[in-house]
Design a protein around this motif. Structure first.
Motif, short mmCIF file in Angstrom:
data_model
loop_
_atom_site.label_atom_id
_atom_site.label_comp_id
_atom_site.label_asym_id
_atom_site.label_seq_id
_atom_site.Cartn_x
_atom_site.Cartn_y
_atom_site.Cartn_z
N ASN A 63 -24.84 53.78 -15.65
CA ASN A 63 -25.69 54.55 -14.74
C ASN A 63 -26.88 55.13 -15.52
O ASN A 63 -26.70 55.71 -16.59
CB ASN A 63 -24.87 55.68 -14.10
CG ASN A 63 -25.58 56.30 -12.91
OD1 ASN A 63 -26.79 56.48 -12.90
ND2 ASN A 63 -24.80 56.63 -11.89
N GLN A 74 -23.82 65.68 4.06
CA GLN A 74 -23.21 65.75 2.74
C GLN A 74 -22.82 67.18 2.38
O GLN A 74 -22.19 67.41 1.35
CB GLN A 74 -24.16 65.18 1.68
CG GLN A 74 -24.42 63.69 1.81
CD GLN A 74 -25.37 63.18 0.74
OE1 GLN A 74 -26.57 63.10 0.94
NE2 GLN A 74 -24.82 62.84 -0.41
N ILE A 131 -31.05 55.23 -7.35
CA ILE A 131 -30.44 56.11 -6.35
C ILE A 131 -31.48 56.43 -5.28
O ILE A 131 -32.69 56.46 -5.55
CB ILE A 131 -29.92 57.41 -7.02
CG1 ILE A 131 -29.02 58.18 -6.07
CG2 ILE A 131 -31.07 58.27 -7.50
CD1 ILE A 131 -27.69 57.52 -5.82
N ALA A 173 -24.05 61.68 -14.42
CA ALA A 173 -23.35 61.04 -13.31
C ALA A 173 -22.27 60.11 -13.86
O ALA A 173 -22.21 59.84 -15.06
CB ALA A 173 -24.35 60.26 -12.45
N ARG A 174 -21.43 59.62 -12.99
CA ARG A 174 -20.34 58.76 -13.43
C ARG A 174 -20.86 57.36 -13.78
O ARG A 174 -21.81 56.87 -13.19
CB ARG A 174 -19.28 58.65 -12.33
CG ARG A 174 -18.57 59.96 -12.01
CD ARG A 174 -17.38 59.72 -11.10
NE ARG A 174 -16.69 60.97 -10.77
CZ ARG A 174 -16.85 61.63 -9.64
NH1 ARG A 174 -17.68 61.15 -8.72
NH2 ARG A 174 -16.20 62.75 -9.41
N SER A 227 -24.63 62.15 -4.39
CA SER A 227 -23.94 60.96 -3.88
C SER A 227 -22.49 60.90 -4.33
O SER A 227 -21.66 60.24 -3.69
CB SER A 227 -24.68 59.70 -4.35
OG SER A 227 -24.59 59.55 -5.76
N GLU A 228 -22.17 61.60 -5.42
CA GLU A 228 -20.80 61.66 -5.92
C GLU A 228 -20.09 62.93 -5.47
O GLU A 228 -18.97 63.21 -5.91
CB GLU A 228 -20.80 61.60 -7.45
CG GLU A 228 -21.42 60.32 -8.01
CD GLU A 228 -21.55 60.37 -9.52
OE1 GLU A 228 -21.22 61.43 -10.11
OE2 GLU A 228 -21.97 59.37 -10.12
N SER A 229 -20.76 63.72 -4.60
CA SER A 229 -20.21 65.00 -4.12
C SER A 229 -19.90 65.94 -5.27
O SER A 229 -18.92 66.69 -5.23
CB SER A 229 -18.94 64.76 -3.27
OG SER A 229 -19.23 63.94 -2.16
N ARG A 230 -20.75 65.93 -6.29
CA ARG A 230 -20.56 66.78 -7.46
C ARG A 230 -21.72 67.75 -7.67
O ARG A 230 -21.76 68.45 -8.67
CB ARG A 230 -20.39 65.92 -8.72
CG ARG A 230 -19.14 65.05 -8.71
CD ARG A 230 -19.14 64.10 -9.91
NE ARG A 230 -19.34 64.84 -11.14
CZ ARG A 230 -20.09 64.38 -12.15
NH1 ARG A 230 -20.72 63.23 -12.05
NH2 ARG A 230 -20.21 65.09 -13.26
N GLY A 256 -26.20 58.40 -16.40
CA GLY A 256 -24.90 58.55 -17.04
C GLY A 256 -24.99 59.18 -18.42
O GLY A 256 -26.07 59.47 -18.94
N ALA A 310 -28.15 61.70 -7.61
CA ALA A 310 -26.98 60.97 -8.11
C ALA A 310 -25.72 61.83 -8.02
O ALA A 310 -24.65 61.36 -7.62
CB ALA A 310 -27.23 60.52 -9.54
N LEU A 311 -25.84 63.10 -8.41
CA LEU A 311 -24.69 64.00 -8.32
C LEU A 311 -24.30 64.25 -6.86
O LEU A 311 -23.11 64.37 -6.54
CB LEU A 311 -25.01 65.32 -9.02
CG LEU A 311 -25.21 65.26 -10.54
CD1 LEU A 311 -25.63 66.63 -11.07
CD2 LEU A 311 -23.94 64.79 -11.23
#
Length: 431
Positions: free
Chosen positions: A77, A166, A145, A72-73, A56-59, A80, A53-54
């Protein structure tokens, strides 16, 4: 009313009497171990889904993160902040429930009173519900995810991120360690020692400080009990690992074994045991970060670094992982010895709760936590030796350090005819 089933007798009011009685402490320790096995299995699935999940958010920065304290955002979620917070509460409830499942039951039969071990139904039911809800959250997070890889290895994850574009390796950084992220990526001379996890991973410092806060809180708890029982003094006779008839303690009572009484009991236990549960959960970060670095440093050995491994093998074969896995149920068990719940259960009916805090056992727990905090502090401050750049599971650093991905990899100077010392194919440092 009772229904006899084999060696057990099941009562309709929610208490299961075991005949013959076993030691309550051993049963509680076994139950804590079972809870640890369940929560660790759930945590593995939840942690893997959180990484994806992180990513996919580039975090996603490190292979290992504080699972329940990194979100996660999106509130909806499964990874989340909302469900992570609920998972924290459920984790605390799981261990708190295990602490109050075992009771001493007194069966009054005519003029004779027979004591036996009893399992209270309400906390056992709450334990089952808490574990079930954690499973549901982990499964929903897994389905929400696309999982990049089920491997716990940072190299499998880095390879997957590079493969899916990624993560892009940076040029001229093949000799840069994780602590050099803000440094210009030109030629670099390999140092003799590498930074410690304390300096390389920003969250490690917070975890170590939090462990010492728990030690201080436990010492304060012990000092409070000592101040209440000031007229009694700890001696060699009263100080023991298990509480006995000579133990010094303070006590207070809670309402009867109704639902309201159980809720008050859980709140009392969770308020104290919750800090211990969070501390042990955060300790996973230190263990896993060191595990990732140890695995990376295998690349300089004769056997090389094996990338594709069993997802569970690093967890059950690394000494630090085993130490923490044993420490979790053991420390929760020690907490149960110091924070004991007694009840006036007569004829398999609960009447009231009596909470007893044993002075010597609290100090024993404090000493054990002090040893654990010292151990993890030393582990976090150790500095690896050798020119191999330290990564500590930092994904971008690993992507920069590895130039060719293969099932078995080695790290070192590659002689390919050019007049420069370099690791991989990227210029590292001039002679």
């Amino acid at each position: 009313m009772e229904v006899n089933v084999g060696p057990y007798s099941v009562s309709l009011n929610g208490i299961l009497s075991l005949l013959p009685p076993l030691q309550a402490e051993i049963l509680t320790l076994m139950l804590d171990l079972i809870v640890t096995l369940c929560t660790e299995s759930i945590g593995f699935v939840h942690g893997i889904s959180l990484r994806s999940a992180l990513a996919s958010e580039s975090r996603l920065r490190f292979n290992t993160n504080l699972r329940l304290l990194t979100a996660a955002r999106g509130w909806h979620n499964p990874n989340g902040a909302l469900l992570n917070g609920i998972s924290v509460v459920l984790l605390i409830i799981s261990y708190s429930s295990a602490s109050v499942v075992i009771f001493l039951n007194q069966n009054v039969n005519y003029s004779e009173t027979i004591a036996s071990i009893a399992i209270a139904g309400i906390p056992l039911f709450i334990l089952g519900v808490a574990l079930l809800l954690q499973v549901m959250i982990a499964l929903s997070a897994m389905r929400a995810i696309k999982i990049l890889t089920w491997s716990s290895s940072p190299f499998d994850l880095t390879a997957a991120l590079v493969h899916h574009t990624q993560l892009t390796p940076a040029t001229f950084r093949c000799m840069r360690r994780v602590s050099d992220l803000d440094t210009y990526g030109g030629p670099a001379k390999p140092p003799e020692t590498q930074p410690s996890a304390w300096h390389a991973h920003p969250s490690i410092r917070k975890v170590v400080i939090f462990l010492w806060v728990i030690v201080a809180a436990c010492a304060g708890w012990a000092a409070f009990v000592v101040s209440v029982t000031w007229d009694q003094h700890l001696t060699l006779k009263t100080w023991s690992f298990f509480n006995n008839s000579y133990s010094i303690y303070m006590t207070y009572s809670l309402p009867s074994g109704s639902l309201k009484g159980w809720i008050q009991l859980f709140v009392n236990i969770a308020a104290v045991q919750g800090l211990l549960t969070l501390g042990l959960h955060c300790s996973e970060l230190i263990v896993n970060v060191i595990r990732d670095e140890r695995q990376w440093r295998c690349a300089t050995r004769r056997q090389g670094l094996k990338v594709a491994t069993n997802p569970l093998k690093p967890i059950f074969t690394h000494p630090l992982c085993l130490i923490l896995f044993i420490a979790k149920p053991f420390l929760h068990w020690m907490f149960g010895l110091s924070f004991k719940i007694t009840t006036s259960a007569y004829n398999e009916s609960l009447h009231y709760f009596s909470v007893m805090m044993f002075t010597a056992q609290i100090w024993n727990l404090c000493i054990a936590l002090f040893i654990l905090a010292c151990f993890f502090t030393v582990v976090a401050l150790l500095r690896p030796h050798g020119p191999q750049p330290a990564a500590y599971g930092h994904l971008q650093t690993l992507a920069n350090l590895v130039d060719e991905w293969s099932p078995v990899m080695w790290w070192g100077h590659k002689e390919d005819g050019i007049p420069y010392c370099h690791a991989g194919r990227v210029l590292a440092c001039s002679r």
